[in-house]
Design an enzyme around this catalytic site. Structure first.
Site, mmCIF file in Angstrom:
data_model
loop_
_atom_site.group_PDB
_atom_site.id
_atom_site.type_symbol
_atom_site.label_atom_id
_atom_site.label_comp_id
_atom_site.label_asym_id
_atom_site.label_seq_id
_atom_site.Cartn_x
_atom_site.Cartn_y
_atom_site.Cartn_z
ATOM 1 N N HIS A 68 1.062 -1.148 0.036
ATOM 2 C CA HIS A 68 0.159 -0.007 -0.151
ATOM 3 C C HIS A 68 0.847 1.233 -0.030
ATOM 4 O O HIS A 68 1.967 1.224 0.551
ATOM 5 C CB HIS A 68 -1.107 -0.076 1.091
ATOM 6 C CG HIS A 68 -0.476 0.066 2.533
ATOM 7 N ND1 HIS A 68 -0.223 1.318 3.262
ATOM 8 C CD2 HIS A 68 -0.280 -0.756 3.524
ATOM 9 C CE1 HIS A 68 0.218 1.248 4.366
ATOM 10 N NE2 HIS A 68 0.074 -0.242 4.617
ATOM 11 N N ASP A 179 6.405 1.311 7.059
ATOM 12 C CA ASP A 179 4.914 0.802 6.669
ATOM 13 C C ASP A 179 4.252 1.555 5.932
ATOM 14 O O ASP A 179 3.917 2.789 6.440
ATOM 15 C CB ASP A 179 4.390 0.742 8.235
ATOM 16 C CG ASP A 179 2.822 0.171 8.122
ATOM 17 O OD1 ASP A 179 2.265 -0.178 7.133
ATOM 18 O OD2 ASP A 179 2.203 0.520 9.122
ATOM 19 N N GLU A 211 -4.962 2.538 2.879
ATOM 20 C CA GLU A 211 -5.000 1.253 3.634
ATOM 21 C C GLU A 211 -5.038 1.744 5.043
ATOM 22 O O GLU A 211 -5.608 0.985 5.797
ATOM 23 C CB GLU A 211 -3.746 0.541 3.448
ATOM 24 C CG GLU A 211 -3.689 -0.876 4.291
ATOM 25 C CD GLU A 211 -3.171 -1.123 5.646
ATOM 26 O OE1 GLU A 211 -3.126 -1.905 6.080
ATOM 27 O OE2 GLU A 211 -2.781 0.071 6.016
ATOM 28 N N GLU A 212 -4.288 2.707 5.664
ATOM 29 C CA GLU A 212 -4.169 3.140 6.784
ATOM 30 C C GLU A 212 -5.388 3.750 7.563
ATOM 31 O O GLU A 212 -5.551 3.926 8.850
ATOM 32 C CB GLU A 212 -3.082 4.126 7.342
ATOM 33 C CG GLU A 212 -1.592 3.688 6.736
ATOM 34 C CD GLU A 212 -1.193 2.610 7.911
ATOM 35 O OE1 GLU A 212 -2.039 2.464 8.655
ATOM 36 O OE2 GLU A 212 -0.100 2.342 7.550
ATOM 37 N N ASP A 234 3.036 -6.469 3.856
ATOM 38 C CA ASP A 234 2.947 -5.225 4.654
ATOM 39 C C ASP A 234 4.076 -5.464 5.832
ATOM 40 O O ASP A 234 4.907 -6.322 5.895
ATOM 41 C CB ASP A 234 1.543 -5.205 5.517
ATOM 42 C CG ASP A 234 0.830 -3.800 5.535
ATOM 43 O OD1 ASP A 234 1.922 -2.918 6.037
ATOM 44 O OD2 ASP A 234 -0.202 -3.653 5.664
ATOM 45 N N HIS A 318 4.870 3.700 12.497
ATOM 46 C CA HIS A 318 3.885 4.754 12.693
ATOM 47 C C HIS A 318 4.441 5.791 13.479
ATOM 48 O O HIS A 318 3.964 6.887 13.944
ATOM 49 C CB HIS A 318 2.425 4.410 13.313
ATOM 50 C CG HIS A 318 1.849 3.540 12.593
ATOM 51 N ND1 HIS A 318 0.306 3.587 12.754
ATOM 52 C CD2 HIS A 318 1.849 2.728 11.315
ATOM 53 C CE1 HIS A 318 -0.445 2.512 11.799
ATOM 54 N NE2 HIS A 318 0.626 2.285 11.013
#
Length: 356
Positions: A68, A179, A211-212, A234, A318
């Site tokens: 993604h 990510d 996606e997030e 991922d 993140h």
């Protein structure tokens, strides 16, 4: 150690900014790379970008390999009278990780403005538990008018600045957005590897958007591709900073992700993944997660899609300072290539029959 070419590609994709809904710059880069390898571009109306290499086999099955594009970040919500920016989060972010971070804002014309997130000096007490909506993003403006005149407006993208660094002689890497630029990198590596390889199936490789914030691009692009089998790439949270016995140890192999909140994995596909790793003498580790991946949306498409995640773990995902192990990347690539080289119509049909 990854090659210079691989490191250059990873640096490129991690340093392009792409939050949910504003992935266009990275999508343009991915499209160019896929076209370079002779893949025909396939998109949807949300912005996911894939390339397809058609098989010479009549009515060939379709295999989808997907990362993604988006990373967690922020968008401008308001400008205060003193010129501070207040934001909305796009994706899951812990506000404590942002205090005193350097950030960059992208104006409509692509100009990047550098700034920081305000933090209280220790003289005035402990920060406590800040919330995203109360953070002050400081780009040096002296007033609201000053910010507006510079081109700032509601909805523009902000990300934490996280330069790409090679650590410990190439054993580890540090950057923002692993990510899921791991997934973008791996998808492009598959396009490069299979450029001149005839396959018994149509190979779709690329990356989804949003996606997030709820697997949105995966939902729409699945309607375009209609895959018979999907492999989702991922980057999952490492837990080796918690305990050496926890699942998700950096450098200890690819993740056999058997359960998360979005999908119960297909046992037959997990066995296929394990045997592929064992044949290459590649280490693997079992992994469960309270989070999810695009597999959660894709495996529910139409009457159901055989779906497998092919993940590695990273520390501090993140945030602007995630750390990955290069051996994990190399091993994930080897196993993915082996799986794609051995898949065919008969294998796919056997996987399907096991579920009926």
């Amino acid at each position: 150690m990854l090659t210079k070419r691989e490191l250059k590609l990873l640096e490129k994709v991690t340093q392009i900014d792409a939050i949910p809904g504003l992935e266009q710059e990275l999508a343009k880069f991915v499209k160019g790379e896929l076209e370079k390898y002779g893949f025909t571009i396939v998109t949807d109306n949300l912005g996911s970008v894939f390339g397809v290499k058609k098989s010479k086999v009549t009515q060939a099955p379709r295999i989808m390999v997907a990362g993604h594009l988006d990373e967690v970040g922020f968008s401008v919500r308001e400008i205060t009278d003193k010129g501070f920016i207040r934001v909305d989060a796009r994706g899951g972010i812990n506000a404590n990780t942002m205090l005193a971070s350097r950030v960059r804002l992208t104006l409509d014309d692509g100009t990047k403005l550098m700034g920081s997130v305000g933090a209280t000096a220790p003289h005035y007490g402990v920060e406590g538990n800040p919330t995203i909506d109360k953070l002050d993003f400081d780009f040096g403006f002296i007033s609201k008018e000053d910010a507006v005149n510079a081109g700032v407006r509601v909805g523009q993208m902000i990300v934490a600045d996280g330069p790409f660094e090679v650590l410990n002689g190439g054993k580890r890497l540090l950057a923002k957005a692993f990510d899921n630029r791991y997934g973008v990198f791996m998808a492009l590596e598959m396009a490069r590897y299979f450029e001149n390889v005839d396959l018994p199936y149509d190979l779709y490789v690329g990356a989804t958007v949003q996606e997030e914030v709820g697997l949105r691009g995966a939902t729409t692009i699945a309607n375009v591709i209609n895959p018979d089998l999907a492999i989702i790439l991922d980057c999952s949270p490492a837990r080796d900073n918690i305990s050496s016995s926890e699942q998700g140890q950096l450098g200890e192999g690819i993740l056999i992700r058997y359960l998360d909140r979005s999908m119960i994995a297909f046992p037959e596909l997990l066995t296929f993944q394990e045997k592929s790793a064992e044949a290459l003498k590649v280490p693997y580790q079992y992994f469960h997660s309270p989070g999810g991946t695009d597999a959660g949306a894709i495996h529910l498409h139409a009457v159901g899609v055989l779906t497998l995640t092919h993940c590695v773990c990273a520390r501090s995902i993140h945030t602007s300072a995630s750390v990955v192990d290069t051996t994990d990347f190399k091993n994930a690539k080897k196993v993915l290539i082996r799986m794609l080289r051995t898949l065919n119509r008969d294998k796919i049909n056997k996987f399907k029959e096991a579920r009926r």
